[in-house]
Design a protein around this motif. Structure first.
Motif, PDB file in Angstrom:
ATOM      1  N   PRO A  83      25.830 -26.496 -30.387  1.00  0.00           N
ATOM      2  CA  PRO A  83      24.756 -26.239 -31.365  1.00  0.00           C
ATOM      3  C   PRO A  83      25.222 -25.304 -32.476  1.00  0.00           C
ATOM      4  N   LYS A  84      24.777 -25.562 -33.684  1.00  0.00           N
ATOM      5  CA  LYS A  84      25.190 -24.772 -34.846  1.00  0.00           C
ATOM      6  C   LYS A  84      23.985 -24.171 -35.569  1.00  0.00           C
ATOM      7  N   ASN A  85      24.210 -22.965 -36.077  1.00  0.00           N
ATOM      8  CA  ASN A  85      23.239 -22.257 -36.926  1.00  0.00           C
ATOM      9  C   ASN A  85      21.853 -22.115 -36.300  1.00  0.00           C
ATOM     10  N   GLU A  86      21.845 -21.896 -34.996  1.00  0.00           N
ATOM     11  CA  GLU A  86      20.578 -21.610 -34.331  1.00  0.00           C
ATOM     12  C   GLU A  86      20.851 -20.795 -33.072  1.00  0.00           C
ATOM     13  N   LEU A  87      20.134 -19.694 -32.931  1.00  0.00           N
ATOM     14  CA  LEU A  87      20.241 -18.888 -31.729  1.00  0.00           C
ATOM     15  C   LEU A  87      19.291 -19.455 -30.685  1.00  0.00           C
ATOM     16  N   GLY A  88      19.701 -19.389 -29.415  1.00  0.00           N
ATOM     17  CA  GLY A  88      18.899 -19.939 -28.339  1.00  0.00           C
ATOM     18  C   GLY A  88      17.524 -19.305 -28.243  1.00  0.00           C
ATOM     19  N   LYS A  89      16.559 -20.081 -27.807  1.00  0.00           N
ATOM     20  CA  LYS A  89      15.193 -19.582 -27.632  1.00  0.00           C
ATOM     21  C   LYS A  89      15.068 -18.885 -26.279  1.00  0.00           C
ATOM     22  N   VAL A  90      14.209 -17.868 -26.220  1.00  0.00           N
ATOM     23  CA  VAL A  90      13.977 -17.138 -24.980  1.00  0.00           C
ATOM     24  C   VAL A  90      13.467 -18.095 -23.913  1.00  0.00           C
ATOM     25  N   VAL A  93      17.753 -22.405 -21.456  1.00  0.00           N
ATOM     26  CA  VAL A  93      19.178 -22.339 -21.129  1.00  0.00           C
ATOM     27  C   VAL A  93      19.937 -23.295 -22.048  1.00  0.00           C
ATOM     28  N   PRO A  94      20.861 -22.783 -22.856  1.00  0.00           N
ATOM     29  CA  PRO A  94      21.550 -23.630 -23.835  1.00  0.00           C
ATOM     30  C   PRO A  94      22.569 -24.566 -23.196  1.00  0.00           C
ATOM     31  N   GLU A 127      22.062  -8.899 -20.916  1.00  0.00           N
ATOM     32  CA  GLU A 127      20.754  -9.545 -20.850  1.00  0.00           C
ATOM     33  C   GLU A 127      20.020  -9.479 -22.182  1.00  0.00           C
ATOM     34  N   ALA A 128      20.048  -8.310 -22.806  1.00  0.00           N
ATOM     35  CA  ALA A 128      19.151  -8.026 -23.927  1.00  0.00           C
ATOM     36  C   ALA A 128      19.413  -8.889 -25.150  1.00  0.00           C
ATOM     37  N   ASP A 129      20.663  -9.201 -25.423  1.00  0.00           N
ATOM     38  CA  ASP A 129      21.004  -9.902 -26.660  1.00  0.00           C
ATOM     39  C   ASP A 129      21.968 -11.048 -26.366  1.00  0.00           C
ATOM     40  N   GLY A 130      21.803 -11.644 -25.201  1.00  0.00           N
ATOM     41  CA  GLY A 130      22.723 -12.687 -24.772  1.00  0.00           C
ATOM     42  C   GLY A 130      22.244 -14.073 -25.122  1.00  0.00           C
ATOM     43  N   SER A 131      22.740 -15.045 -24.365  1.00  0.00           N
ATOM     44  CA  SER A 131      22.446 -16.446 -24.668  1.00  0.00           C
ATOM     45  C   SER A 131      21.526 -17.100 -23.648  1.00  0.00           C
ATOM     46  N   GLY A 132      20.888 -16.304 -22.795  1.00  0.00           N
ATOM     47  CA  GLY A 132      19.937 -16.855 -21.843  1.00  0.00           C
ATOM     48  C   GLY A 132      20.560 -17.489 -20.629  1.00  0.00           C
ATOM     49  N   TYR A 133      21.783 -17.117 -20.282  1.00  0.00           N
ATOM     50  CA  TYR A 133      22.450 -17.681 -19.118  1.00  0.00           C
ATOM     51  C   TYR A 133      21.895 -17.058 -17.839  1.00  0.00           C
ATOM     52  N   PRO A 134      21.534 -17.858 -16.838  1.00  0.00           N
ATOM     53  CA  PRO A 134      20.937 -17.317 -15.618  1.00  0.00           C
ATOM     54  C   PRO A 134      21.889 -16.486 -14.766  1.00  0.00           C
ATOM     55  N   ASP A 135      23.203 -16.652 -14.954  1.00  0.00           N
ATOM     56  CA  ASP A 135      24.165 -15.869 -14.169  1.00  0.00           C
ATOM     57  C   ASP A 135      24.637 -14.625 -14.929  1.00  0.00           C
ATOM     58  N   CYS A 136      23.807 -14.170 -15.880  1.00  0.00           N
ATOM     59  CA  CYS A 136      24.105 -12.945 -16.635  1.00  0.00           C
ATOM     60  C   CYS A 136      22.985 -11.916 -16.473  1.00  0.00           C
ATOM     61  N   THR A 137      22.257 -11.989 -15.380  1.00  0.00           N
ATOM     62  CA  THR A 137      21.137 -11.066 -15.160  1.00  0.00           C
ATOM     63  C   THR A 137      21.505  -9.990 -14.161  1.00  0.00           C
ATOM     64  N   GLY A 138      20.812  -8.876 -14.241  1.00  0.00           N
ATOM     65  CA  GLY A 138      21.031  -7.794 -13.302  1.00  0.00           C
ATOM     66  C   GLY A 138      20.743  -8.208 -11.875  1.00  0.00           C
ATOM     67  N   ASP A 139      19.722  -9.014 -11.684  1.00  0.00           N
ATOM     68  CA  ASP A 139      19.361  -9.468 -10.343  1.00  0.00           C
ATOM     69  C   ASP A 139      20.471 -10.334  -9.753  1.00  0.00           C
ATOM     70  N   PHE A 140      21.035 -11.214 -10.570  1.00  0.00           N
ATOM     71  CA  PHE A 140      22.132 -12.056 -10.095  1.00  0.00           C
ATOM     72  C   PHE A 140      23.339 -11.205  -9.697  1.00  0.00           C
ATOM     73  N   ILE A 141      23.684 -10.219 -10.522  1.00  0.00           N
ATOM     74  CA  ILE A 141      24.842  -9.359 -10.243  1.00  0.00           C
ATOM     75  C   ILE A 141      24.633  -8.583  -8.946  1.00  0.00           C
ATOM     76  N   ASP A 201      26.399 -20.298 -31.441  1.00  0.00           N
ATOM     77  CA  ASP A 201      25.577 -19.217 -30.912  1.00  0.00           C
ATOM     78  C   ASP A 201      26.372 -17.920 -30.744  1.00  0.00           C
ATOM     79  N   SER A 202      27.564 -18.035 -30.192  1.00  0.00           N
ATOM     80  CA  SER A 202      28.381 -16.850 -29.928  1.00  0.00           C
ATOM     81  C   SER A 202      28.852 -16.180 -31.221  1.00  0.00           C
ATOM     82  N   CYS A 203      29.254 -16.989 -32.207  1.00  0.00           N
ATOM     83  CA  CYS A 203      29.646 -16.443 -33.512  1.00  0.00           C
ATOM     84  C   CYS A 203      28.466 -15.742 -34.181  1.00  0.00           C
ATOM     85  N   LEU A 204      27.285 -16.372 -34.133  1.00  0.00           N
ATOM     86  CA  LEU A 204      26.105 -15.798 -34.782  1.00  0.00           C
ATOM     87  C   LEU A 204      25.741 -14.448 -34.181  1.00  0.00           C
ATOM     88  N   LEU A 205      25.810 -14.347 -32.860  1.00  0.00           N
ATOM     89  CA  LEU A 205      25.513 -13.072 -32.206  1.00  0.00           C
ATOM     90  C   LEU A 205      26.534 -12.008 -32.594  1.00  0.00           C
TER      91      LEU A 205
END
Length: 229
Positions: A83-90, A93-94, A127-141, A201-205
């Motif tokens: 995906p280009k020129n769009e940040l993921g929605k809350v 999962v992208p 978590e706060a400014d990421g891409s919405g990945y489920p394996d990037c949460t504090g609970d998962f860690i 998404d990663s470049c935009l962030l």
């Protein structure tokens, strides 16, 4: 000598984690994963450069092509568009999410950490400014740490450290510059290797982080003007 295992992708988040571990007095054991991602060659080059700069105690670079065989995401499957020129929605999962990637990485990291007798594993999830990945949460860690410690020797335990978990990209840029982290050696783009695309998404962030920090990103971009205006 106390040691920490740092999962280093070649990006600025994991690189900052490694520098924070070094600041805490740890000798760094660095691990990098080649899993058939589009920018595999560039990420490996960045990993090698960062390891040299950090003077790591030991480094591992592991080939994990089975993640490309599994597929199902735009990072490894070139038939799927990034995906280009769009940040993921809350809550969404992208398509760049590699299924359970951090779970796989942490399992292997746990094995190496036990062998190397590392006290900590550092991973640059946010978590706060990421891409919405489920394996990037504090609970998962937290659950991953429990899993590793249940499956290793009774006399061994490890702590998974996520110092960036609640940080935004602007905070990561500022902290990196404060510590003298060579961000010009890092790479974030999902698609380009000679030049960052400036549109994924990663470049935009990353670009937003530098813009909000009012600092210049020194890596080359094919297109970054639209987002910075």
């Amino acid at each position: 000598m106390k040691k920490a295992l740092c999962i280093l992708s070649g990006g600025m988040d994991s690189t900052l984690c490694a520098y924070l571990a070094k600041k805490e007095g740890y000798e760094i054991v660095a691990i990098h994963f080649n899993y058939g991602q589009r920018t595999q060659k560039k990420e490996k080059e960045c990993f090698d450069a960062i390891c040299k700069e950090l003077q790591v105690y030991k480094s591992y670079s592991l080939d994990m092509d089975f993640l490309k065989v599994i597929g199902g995401n735009a990072l490894v499957d070139t038939n799927l568009a990034v995906p280009k020129n769009e940040l993921g929605k809350v809550g969404e999962v992208p398509i760049t999410y590699v299924p359970f990637r951090n779970g796989v990485f942490l399992s292997i990291a746990g094995s190496i950490a036990e062998k190397e007798e590392c006290e900590r594993i550092y991973i640059g999830v946010i978590e706060a400014d990421g891409s919405g990945y489920p394996d990037c949460t504090g609970d998962f860690i937290k659950k991953a740490q429990e899993f590793i410690n249940k499956g290793t020797k009774e006399c061994y335990s490890v702590e998974i450290c996520t110092p960036l978990l609640k940080m935004k990209k602007v905070d990561i840029v500022k902290k990196s510059l404060e510590l003298g982290v060579p961000l010009e050696l890092t790479w974030s783009c999902y698609e380009g290797e000679d030049e960052a695309c400036g549109e994924c998404d990663s470049c935009l962030l990353r670009l937003r982080g530098f813009r909000e920090a009012q600092k210049e990103d020194k890596i080359p971009y094919k297109n970054s003007l639209n987002f910075l205006m």
